[in-house]
Write a protein that holds these residues in place. Structure first.
Motif, mmCIF file in Angstrom:
data_model
loop_
_atom_site.group_PDB
_atom_site.id
_atom_site.type_symbol
_atom_site.label_atom_id
_atom_site.label_comp_id
_atom_site.label_asym_id
_atom_site.label_seq_id
_atom_site.Cartn_x
_atom_site.Cartn_y
_atom_site.Cartn_z
ATOM 1 N N ALA A 71 0.810 -1.221 0.000
ATOM 2 C CA ALA A 71 0.000 0.000 0.000
ATOM 3 C C ALA A 71 0.841 1.268 0.000
ATOM 4 O O ALA A 71 0.319 2.357 -0.223
ATOM 5 C CB ALA A 71 -0.931 0.004 1.217
ATOM 6 N N LYS A 72 2.143 1.141 0.247
ATOM 7 C CA LYS A 72 3.021 2.319 0.314
ATOM 8 C C LYS A 72 4.003 2.365 -0.864
ATOM 9 O O LYS A 72 5.067 2.982 -0.755
ATOM 10 C CB LYS A 72 3.786 2.319 1.637
ATOM 11 N N HIS A 73 3.644 1.742 -1.957
ATOM 12 C CA HIS A 73 4.511 1.757 -3.140
ATOM 13 C C HIS A 73 4.480 3.152 -3.753
ATOM 14 O O HIS A 73 3.515 3.544 -4.415
ATOM 15 C CB HIS A 73 4.046 0.709 -4.160
ATOM 16 N N PHE A 74 5.552 3.906 -3.532
ATOM 17 C CA PHE A 74 5.550 5.338 -3.852
ATOM 18 C C PHE A 74 5.413 5.607 -5.348
ATOM 19 O O PHE A 74 4.678 6.506 -5.762
ATOM 20 C CB PHE A 74 6.835 5.993 -3.327
ATOM 21 N N ASP A 75 6.116 4.866 -6.167
ATOM 22 C CA ASP A 75 6.064 5.083 -7.616
ATOM 23 C C ASP A 75 4.644 4.922 -8.140
ATOM 24 O O ASP A 75 4.152 5.739 -8.934
ATOM 25 C CB ASP A 75 7.008 4.114 -8.317
ATOM 26 N N CYS A 76 3.944 3.877 -7.674
ATOM 27 C CA CYS A 76 2.578 3.646 -8.138
ATOM 28 C C CYS A 76 1.614 4.709 -7.606
ATOM 29 O O CYS A 76 0.700 5.132 -8.316
ATOM 30 C CB CYS A 76 2.109 2.255 -7.721
ATOM 31 N N MET A 77 1.821 5.143 -6.383
ATOM 32 C CA MET A 77 0.971 6.207 -5.835
ATOM 33 C C MET A 77 1.140 7.496 -6.634
ATOM 34 O O MET A 77 0.167 8.187 -6.947
ATOM 35 C CB MET A 77 1.302 6.427 -4.363
ATOM 36 N N SER A 78 2.391 7.822 -6.970
ATOM 37 C CA SER A 78 2.655 9.035 -7.760
ATOM 38 C C SER A 78 2.044 8.933 -9.148
ATOM 39 O O SER A 78 1.493 9.906 -9.681
ATOM 40 C CB SER A 78 4.162 9.267 -7.873
ATOM 41 N N LEU A 79 2.141 7.756 -9.760
ATOM 42 C CA LEU A 79 1.556 7.541 -11.082
ATOM 43 C C LEU A 79 0.041 7.641 -11.020
ATOM 44 O O LEU A 79 -0.592 8.227 -11.915
ATOM 45 C CB LEU A 79 1.979 6.175 -11.626
ATOM 46 N N LEU A 80 -0.551 7.113 -9.959
ATOM 47 C CA LEU A 80 -2.005 7.185 -9.791
ATOM 48 C C LEU A 80 -2.458 8.637 -9.648
ATOM 49 O O LEU A 80 -3.457 9.057 -10.254
ATOM 50 C CB LEU A 80 -2.430 6.375 -8.569
ATOM 51 N N GLU A 81 -1.721 9.416 -8.865
ATOM 52 C CA GLU A 81 -2.025 10.835 -8.711
ATOM 53 C C GLU A 81 -1.972 11.549 -10.064
ATOM 54 O O GLU A 81 -2.856 12.346 -10.410
ATOM 55 C CB GLU A 81 -1.029 11.481 -7.751
ATOM 56 N N GLU A 82 -0.946 11.236 -10.844
ATOM 57 C CA GLU A 82 -0.777 11.852 -12.167
ATOM 58 C C GLU A 82 -1.951 11.520 -13.090
ATOM 59 O O GLU A 82 -2.468 12.394 -13.797
ATOM 60 C CB GLU A 82 0.537 11.368 -12.780
#
Length: 242
Positions: A71-82
């Motif tokens: 749940a804390k995978h930063f790259d995927c969270m940033s991509l999701l935000e984008e």
């Protein structure tokens, strides 16, 4: 042997991606995924490639698979935000930006969070951030200044921009908004030098247009025509500068 195969498929996928061959790159990753169906790197790269293809639902599905595992995978969270921002899904982008900032409380992530809050007209939340004990850098001060400007507080916006400029006098986004507000407040002595400096280092249609307006006010018509022509050539399809 399996690890070697996976690495070769991923390497080949990156090569194809860098050449702009996104679909063949995806095919390579599917071959790797057949060997290891829960590999973070494979799933994340598939999400990136589908985002590049504009297939946002497919990209999000792979992001969600990664986040289910971590749940804390930063790259995927940033991509999701984008992706949410591209889709103008601001509420979801806000939720993700808050999680990102909790995970990595950097000035850059705070600035992104404020930018989204401003788009959602969450002015009160932005003012609370301003009142916090955090050391606000130039990027964050710029985003807060934008919020005040959007809510018709140009003087307050200018104060924040001047503070940000004192912290980083190379921040051109701060300089541009400062110049525009000075112009709106009819402080032309401060506005014009900033536009002139920006014209030398980061010319744009908007900047050249403002310099054209200054020349018109000074009755320097030939110079005004030159500036307006430069603005039009920089953004030929923009009717504002036609």
């Amino acid at each position: 042997m399996n690890d070697t195969e996976i690495l070769n498929y991923i390497k080949k996928s990156f090569e194809l991606k860098n050449q702009g061959f996104y679909k063949p790159a995806i095919e390579m990753l599917y071959k790797a995924l057949a060997i290891d169906g829960e590999n973070f790197e494979i799933l994340t790269q598939l999400a990136h490639l589908y985002k590049l293809l504009g297939n946002f639902p497919r990209a999000i599905s792979y992001i969600e698979k990664v986040l289910e595992i971590n749940a804390k995978h930063f790259d995927c969270m940033s991509l999701l935000e984008e992706i949410y921002l591209i889709q103008d899904n601001l509420e979801c982008a806000k939720d993700v930006s808050e999680k990102i900032y909790e995970l990595q409380p950097t000035s850059q992530n705070l600035a992104k969070k404020i930018n989204i809050l401003n788009k959602l007209n969450c002015f009160d939340e932005i003012k609370e951030i301003e009142k916090s004990s955090l050391e606000l850098n130039d990027e964050v001060l710029y985003e807060i200044a934008c919020a005040y400007y959007a809510n018709n507080y140009p003087e307050k916006s200018l104060q924040l921009l001047e503070l940000g400029h004192a912290k980083n006098n190379k921040n051109k986004t701060i300089m541009l908004l400062m110049a525009k507000i000075y112009y709106e407040l009819k402080n032309f002595k401060k506005s014009k030098p900033i536009f002139e400096e920006l014209s030398q280092t980061a010319p744009s249609a908007e900047i050249q247009n403002y310099l054209g307006l200054f020349s018109l006010n000074e009755k320097n018509f030939s110079q005004a025509v030159e500036y307006f022509s430069q603005a039009q050539s920089l953004e030929e399809k923009n009717p504002e500068y036609a």
